[in-house]
Design an enzyme around this catalytic site. Structure first.
Site, PDB file in Angstrom:
ATOM      1  N   HIS A 308       7.634  -0.992  -3.212  1.00 14.40           N
ATOM      2  CA  HIS A 308       7.293  -2.296  -2.649  1.00 14.40           C
ATOM      3  C   HIS A 308       5.800  -2.343  -2.409  1.00 14.40           C
ATOM      4  O   HIS A 308       5.199  -1.329  -2.051  1.00 14.40           O
ATOM      5  CB  HIS A 308       8.039  -2.501  -1.315  1.00 14.40           C
ATOM      6  CG  HIS A 308       8.057  -3.929  -0.893  1.00 14.40           C
ATOM      7  ND1 HIS A 308       7.036  -4.497  -0.194  1.00 14.40           N
ATOM      8  CD2 HIS A 308       8.973  -4.900  -1.105  1.00 14.40           C
ATOM      9  CE1 HIS A 308       7.315  -5.766   0.022  1.00 14.40           C
ATOM     10  NE2 HIS A 308       8.488  -6.039  -0.525  1.00 14.40           N
ATOM     11  N   ASP A 366      16.557  -4.974  -2.640  1.00 24.61           N
ATOM     12  CA  ASP A 366      17.359  -5.290  -3.820  1.00 24.61           C
ATOM     13  C   ASP A 366      18.208  -4.137  -4.303  1.00 24.61           C
ATOM     14  O   ASP A 366      19.036  -4.303  -5.194  1.00 24.61           O
ATOM     15  CB  ASP A 366      16.439  -5.733  -4.968  1.00 24.61           C
ATOM     16  CG  ASP A 366      15.827  -7.075  -4.656  1.00 24.61           C
ATOM     17  OD1 ASP A 366      16.527  -7.888  -4.051  1.00 24.61           O
ATOM     18  OD2 ASP A 366      14.660  -7.277  -4.999  1.00 24.61           O
TER      19      ASP A 366
HETATM   20  N1  ACO Z   1       9.619   3.483 -10.368  1.00 25.82           N
HETATM   21  C1  ACO Z   1       8.730   4.385 -10.785  1.00 25.82           C
HETATM   22  N2  ACO Z   1       7.423   4.380 -10.471  1.00 25.82           N
HETATM   23  C2  ACO Z   1       6.979   3.378  -9.688  1.00 25.82           C
HETATM   24  C3  ACO Z   1       7.847   2.372  -9.202  1.00 25.82           C
HETATM   25  C4  ACO Z   1       9.210   2.439  -9.556  1.00 25.82           C
HETATM   26  N3  ACO Z   1      10.072   1.527  -9.138  1.00 25.82           N
HETATM   27  N4  ACO Z   1       7.139   1.493  -8.438  1.00 25.82           N
HETATM   28  C5  ACO Z   1       5.875   1.920  -8.442  1.00 25.82           C
HETATM   29  N5  ACO Z   1       5.774   3.064  -9.201  1.00 25.82           N
HETATM   30  C6  ACO Z   1       4.560   3.863  -9.419  1.00 25.82           C
HETATM   31  C7  ACO Z   1       3.614   3.190 -10.403  1.00 25.82           C
HETATM   32  O1  ACO Z   1       3.848   3.630 -11.721  1.00 25.82           O
HETATM   33  C8  ACO Z   1       2.271   3.592  -9.884  1.00 25.82           C
HETATM   34  O2  ACO Z   1       2.010   4.914 -10.319  1.00 25.82           O
HETATM   35  P1  ACO Z   1       0.478   5.376 -10.605  1.00 25.82           P
HETATM   36  O3  ACO Z   1      -0.234   5.287  -9.300  1.00 25.82           O
HETATM   37  O4  ACO Z   1       0.633   6.782 -11.111  1.00 25.82           O
HETATM   38  O5  ACO Z   1      -0.057   4.427 -11.649  1.00 25.82           O
HETATM   39  C9  ACO Z   1       2.456   3.656  -8.359  1.00 25.82           C
HETATM   40  O6  ACO Z   1       3.862   3.902  -8.160  1.00 25.82           O
HETATM   41  C10 ACO Z   1       2.064   2.367  -7.642  1.00 25.82           C
HETATM   42  O7  ACO Z   1       2.737   1.284  -8.289  1.00 25.82           O
HETATM   43  P2  ACO Z   1       2.120  -0.188  -8.413  1.00 25.82           P
HETATM   44  O8  ACO Z   1       2.877  -0.941  -9.454  1.00 25.82           O
HETATM   45  O9  ACO Z   1       0.644  -0.106  -8.541  1.00 25.82           O
HETATM   46  O10 ACO Z   1       2.477  -0.766  -6.969  1.00 25.82           O
HETATM   47  P3  ACO Z   1       2.569  -2.264  -6.579  1.00 25.82           P
HETATM   48  O11 ACO Z   1       2.445  -2.318  -5.109  1.00 25.82           O
HETATM   49  O12 ACO Z   1       1.641  -3.106  -7.384  1.00 25.82           O
HETATM   50  O13 ACO Z   1       4.055  -2.674  -7.070  1.00 25.82           O
HETATM   51  C11 ACO Z   1       6.349  -3.191  -7.154  1.00 25.82           C
HETATM   52  C12 ACO Z   1       5.148  -2.902  -6.245  1.00 25.82           C
HETATM   53  C13 ACO Z   1       6.004  -4.285  -8.183  1.00 25.82           C
HETATM   54  C14 ACO Z   1       7.506  -3.730  -6.285  1.00 25.82           C
HETATM   55  C15 ACO Z   1       6.760  -1.905  -7.899  1.00 25.82           C
HETATM   56  O14 ACO Z   1       7.074  -0.894  -6.950  1.00 25.82           O
HETATM   57  C16 ACO Z   1       7.945  -2.124  -8.848  1.00 25.82           C
HETATM   58  O15 ACO Z   1       7.727  -2.530  -9.999  1.00 25.82           O
HETATM   59  N6  ACO Z   1       9.194  -1.829  -8.390  1.00 25.82           N
HETATM   60  C17 ACO Z   1      10.382  -2.088  -9.177  1.00 25.82           C
HETATM   61  C18 ACO Z   1      10.739  -3.561  -9.127  1.00 25.82           C
HETATM   62  C19 ACO Z   1      11.338  -3.973  -7.793  1.00 25.82           C
HETATM   63  O16 ACO Z   1      12.239  -3.320  -7.261  1.00 25.82           O
HETATM   64  N7  ACO Z   1      10.845  -5.092  -7.274  1.00 25.82           N
HETATM   65  C20 ACO Z   1      11.364  -5.682  -6.022  1.00 25.82           C
HETATM   66  C21 ACO Z   1      10.293  -5.807  -5.017  1.00 25.82           C
HETATM   67  S1  ACO Z   1      10.985  -6.324  -3.508  1.00 25.82           S
HETATM   68  C22 ACO Z   1      11.175  -7.991  -3.668  1.00 25.82           C
HETATM   69  O17 ACO Z   1      10.561  -8.693  -4.391  1.00 25.82           O
HETATM   70  C23 ACO Z   1      12.242  -8.497  -2.828  1.00 25.82           C
END
Ligand code: ACO
Length: 431
Positions: A308, A366
């Protein structure tokens, strides 16, 4: 607006600028850069708004490190445990918990607006039967501005109030009709003797040939899903609603914009994506393979329902949702559901893995919501529409707060331009 108590100094090319700092009631201090461009001729750069407060607000507070979510100061677990969705709607909209008389009046106002203008049914019929219900909702909610002209003048507080009640009241009817349309069943009209969640379940699952007996445990679980999604401060869809409405657009158009934004798999579409992922994993022995894929930089796969932008600890909504999943599956006699087993073991495996610990990736709201919704009988395509109907009150509350704010001005971000500087047009034959 908060008073500035201290200031920061910024030095650019030897010249110093003093920037006021605001102290919030909770959370990090906020540096006020509103006059920076006028004074220093520079912009700030923050794609994704990771360090930028776009507004001041009194509605919702999140402490991502503590895993805390407060609505008007009340913790989400207390609201999900003791309150119900319409009471939380009142709290978000008006700032305080209602008295019994206020709640009765509010529930009555919402209940009396649940029907749609009959002419709107033609809109549904214009869509292909295999349309995604989110596509239908985006279109139909946008079309509301063509039907409810008496609540589109945003300068009139009474019209804003009427639009708010209409949107909260009609969204379950719209979501249920979008569903009925895609499965080829006749629309089921709302019934005002049922509570908000029971009415929605009935509109989704009753047919003219057979009514739907609403189980109180399922209706409570549905209500809790609505409550847990009601608001989440300045997330992508809420910021979309605020930005759309900053131009003075009408509330129905702005909420349609919010629905469109919510649809994406990184936001509201994650619950659908999460259940599809759990089904794809299928059995617990395949979990290590998917954990390895999530950690592989060369694989775009991510664990859906994990991570998140703000929570760098457990999402407090996920805890309540997990408990609700156990209750619902127990009631339905599917406590040995293989997908629930996959979800629980996947969660345990990810939490024990240093990759997820280091990146502070925890289950979000979720992760378990899809399991509950599927057990209730909803197809995955309905998960995001249910999120949209739940979040409508949050969008509306934030919209009302923004319109009532005398400082409200059109949202207009700037950019770090890296394109060509001015150059002369070249005729096509000379290129
Ligand atoms: N699985 C694996 N790796 C992940 C995940 C994941 N679900 N989420 C983040 N990471 C990793 C990224 O690859 C990144 O790694 P790095 O630093 O080596 O490049 C690091 O963690 C940070 O991730 P970002 O995408 O930069 O974090 P951001 O805060 O922008 O993204 C997000 C948050 C979009 C929710 C992300 O965690 C994601 O895509 N999760 C899966 C989708 C999801 O469940 N979304 C629901 C959000 S809650 C809502 O809307 C109700």
């Amino acid at each position: 607006m908060a008073e500035s108590t201290k200031s920061a100094k910024l030095s650019i090319d030897g010249k110093e600028y003093e920037l006021p700092i605001f102290a919030p009631t909770a959370g990090p201090d906020v540096v006020d850069i509103r006059k920076l461009y006028a004074q220093a001729g520079v912009f700030t750069y923050d794609p994704g708004f990771t360090s930028t407060a776009s507004c001041d607000s009194t509605i919702t507070y999140i402490d991502g490190d503590k895993g805390e979510l407060l609505h008007r100061g009340y913790p989400i677990d207390q609201l999900a445990g003791n309150s119900h969705y319409l009471e939380v709607c009142y709290l978000l909209l008006y700032g305080e918990l209602p008295t019994p008389a206020e709640l009765e009046d509010f529930e009555c106002r919402v209940t009396n607006h649940t029907m749609l203008h009959e002419q709107m049914m033609n809109f549904f019929r214009g869509f292909r039967r295999d349309a995604h219900p989110m596509a239908v909702m985006t279109g139909v909610v946008g079309a509301m501005s063509a039907f409810y002209h008496d609540s589109t003048d945003i300068a009139d507080p009474w019209q804003r109030e009427v639009a708010s009640i209409r949107l909260i009241a009609k969204m379950p009817t719209i979501a249920a009709m979008a569903y009925k349309y895609t499965i080829g069943q006749p629309f089921v009209y709302p019934r005002n003797d049922l509570d908000y969640a029971s009415n929605f379940l009935r509109m989704c699952f009753a047919v003219p040939a057979e009514d739907y007996e609403v189980n109180p445990i399922l209706s409570r679980a549905m209500d809790r899903i609505f409550t847990l999604h009601a608001d989440h401060e300045q997330n992508a869809s809420t910021s979309t609603v605020r930005l759309a409405s900053s131009s003075g657009a009408n509330p129905f158009a702005c909420i349609a914009a919010g629905i469109a934004c919510l649809w994406g798999p990184a936001h509201g579409g994650a619950n659908q994506a999460c259940l599809e992922m759990l089904n794809e994993i299928g059995t617990v022995d395949r979990i290590p393979e998917f954990i390895a894929r999530a950690k592989d930089k060369n694989d775009p796969f991510r664990l859906m329902g994990f991570g998140h932008r703000v929570y760098k600890n457990f999402d407090p909504r996920a805890k309540v949702m997990k408990q609700s999943a156990d209750e619902v599956l127990d009631l339905l006699g599917v406590e040995n559901n293989p997908i629930l087993q996959v979800a629980k073991e996947l969660e345990a495996a990810a939490l024990a893995d240093p990759y997820f610990a280091e990146k502070k990736l925890f289950p979000n709201v979720d992760f378990y919501s899809g399991i509950i919704l599927e057990a209730m009988g909803f197809p995955t395509s309905m998960f995001t529409p249910i999120f949209a109907l739940s979040r409508t009150v949050g969008w509306i509350s934030q919209w009302k707060e923004m319109i009532a704010d005398p400082q409200n001005k059109i949202g207009r971000p700037r950019q770090l331009y890296l394109g060509s500087t001015a150059r002369n047009y070249v005729d096509i034959e000379n290129r």
